[in-house]
Design an enzyme around this catalytic site. Structure first.
Site, mmCIF file in Angstrom:
data_model
loop_
_atom_site.group_PDB
_atom_site.id
_atom_site.type_symbol
_atom_site.label_atom_id
_atom_site.label_comp_id
_atom_site.label_asym_id
_atom_site.label_seq_id
_atom_site.Cartn_x
_atom_site.Cartn_y
_atom_site.Cartn_z
ATOM 1 N N ARG A 258 4.045 9.146 -2.635
ATOM 2 C CA ARG A 258 5.241 8.800 -1.880
ATOM 3 C C ARG A 258 4.820 7.856 -0.754
ATOM 4 N NH1 ARG A 258 7.878 10.574 -5.570
ATOM 5 N NH2 ARG A 258 9.545 12.133 -5.455
ATOM 6 N N GLU B 298 12.078 3.096 0.867
ATOM 7 C CA GLU B 298 12.636 2.614 -0.403
ATOM 8 C C GLU B 298 14.164 2.589 -0.357
ATOM 9 O OE1 GLU B 298 11.075 4.899 -3.640
ATOM 10 O OE2 GLU B 298 8.999 4.495 -3.097
ATOM 11 N N HIS C 185 8.586 1.734 -7.936
ATOM 12 C CA HIS C 185 8.615 3.187 -8.142
ATOM 13 C C HIS C 185 8.901 3.518 -9.612
ATOM 14 C CE1 HIS C 185 9.377 7.213 -5.867
ATOM 15 N NE2 HIS C 185 8.830 7.441 -7.053
#
Length: 315
Positions: A233, A262, A280
């Protein structure tokens, strides 16, 4: 009467069709807030979400019949676990369903940054390859014989380690505790791991407890020939410190599939030639997606049958 589910993010269309065979499905939601709840939300018994979205106390409190929060992937960082526990709401995720897909993507990012594959592609497209001299671009260290440090030797990290063995890399790791079942070199601190490693892969479960774990000191320890790969992450890496390290040569390069804010990606990162950026998608293989969907369906079937979840998360 079918149980009612609420889908927060839009899930794949074919998977939505499968869910609707057994459940009344509401959503998706524009925002994961009480104000965005659709009509009929008072009947929702299970919430389908992803770890990067907030599932806070306010949202759960607005769903009086909620008994299960089910995350599509492995991440659970957005869920207020304390509130879920207090309410008696169960929590499930995808477990290790996507671990193989994410591990292979991590190796792809590792190769891309360490062997400068995107730079080589741009070199050819720009017409800079003018002949067949042995030295076309500056040589790079390669992977064989180099040290791979893995931050988080869980389901994904252990698969990365096994794949790196095939590249003849020496492997070390940092975890909350040593794993007696693994033969790799254990480091009792992330800083120590970075100082030892040539390449640092972040595969730890990211939460508030390891926010900015990879900071300026860790990057400095990794060194000017070092590379960082993050498939965990974005919160695990201090992005400002990383930009500075890449801009000034504190480290050689990075491969990033996740980012701190994000879907926003820093203009500083996008301006750099020594970083590989992907949206991602480490778990976006067909096999990983199929496995995640089967795990979510298994969790739902088990829950509504009064059985233990297929992939429960302790609260």
């Amino acid at each position: 009467m079918k149980p009612t589910l609420l889908m927060v993010p839009r899930l794949p269309a074919a998977f939505i069709d499968r869910l609707r065979e057994s459940y009344t499905l509401l959503g998706p939601m524009e925002h994961s807030t009480p104000e965005a709840l659709p009509e009929g939300a008072e009947q929702v018994e299970a919430l389908l979400t992803i770890g990067t979205l907030r599932t806070d106390a306010a949202l759960m409190a607005a769903l009086p019949k909620l008994r299960l929060v089910c995350c599509y992937g492995t991440g659970i960082e957005g869920v207020d676990r304390a509130h879920a526990k207090a309410r008696g709401i169960a929590l499930g995720n995808a477990g290790d369903a996507n671990a193989t897909g994410v591990a292979e993507f991590a190796m792809g990012l590792l190769l891309a940054t360490a062997r400068q594959i995107p730079q080589s592609d741009r070199y050819v497209r720009a017409g800079r390859w003018q002949g067949n001299a042995v030295e076309r671009m500056a040589p790079v260290p390669g992977l064989a014989g180099r040290k791979l440090g893995i931050y988080g030797l869980g389901a994904i990290g252990s698969r990365i380690a096994r794949r790196a063995e095939g590249f003849e890399m020496e492997i070390g790791y940092h975890n909350r505790s040593r794993r007696a079942d693994m033969p790799y070199r254990y480091h009792d601190s992330l800083l120590g791991l970075a100082d030892w490693a040539d390449v640092l892969v972040v595969s730890a479960r990211a939460g508030a407890e390891n926010r900015h774990a990879v900071n300026a000191a860790v990057l400095k320890a990794l060194g000017p020939r070092g590379h960082l790969v993050n498939i965990s992450r974005g919160i695990a890496v201090d992005e400002d410190a990383l930009c500075a390290a890449l801009e000034t040569g504190v480290i050689a390069g990075a491969g990033l599939d996740v980012f701190e804010n994000e879907p926003h990606v820093s203009d500083r990162l996008k301006a750099l030639d020594n970083v590989v950026l992907t949206p991602h998608i480490a778990a976006a293989s067909e096999s990983a997606q199929a496995a995640q969907q089967e795990t979510m369906l298994g969790n739902l079937r088990a829950f509504f049958a009064g059985k233990p979840l297929v992939s429960p998360v302790a609260l």
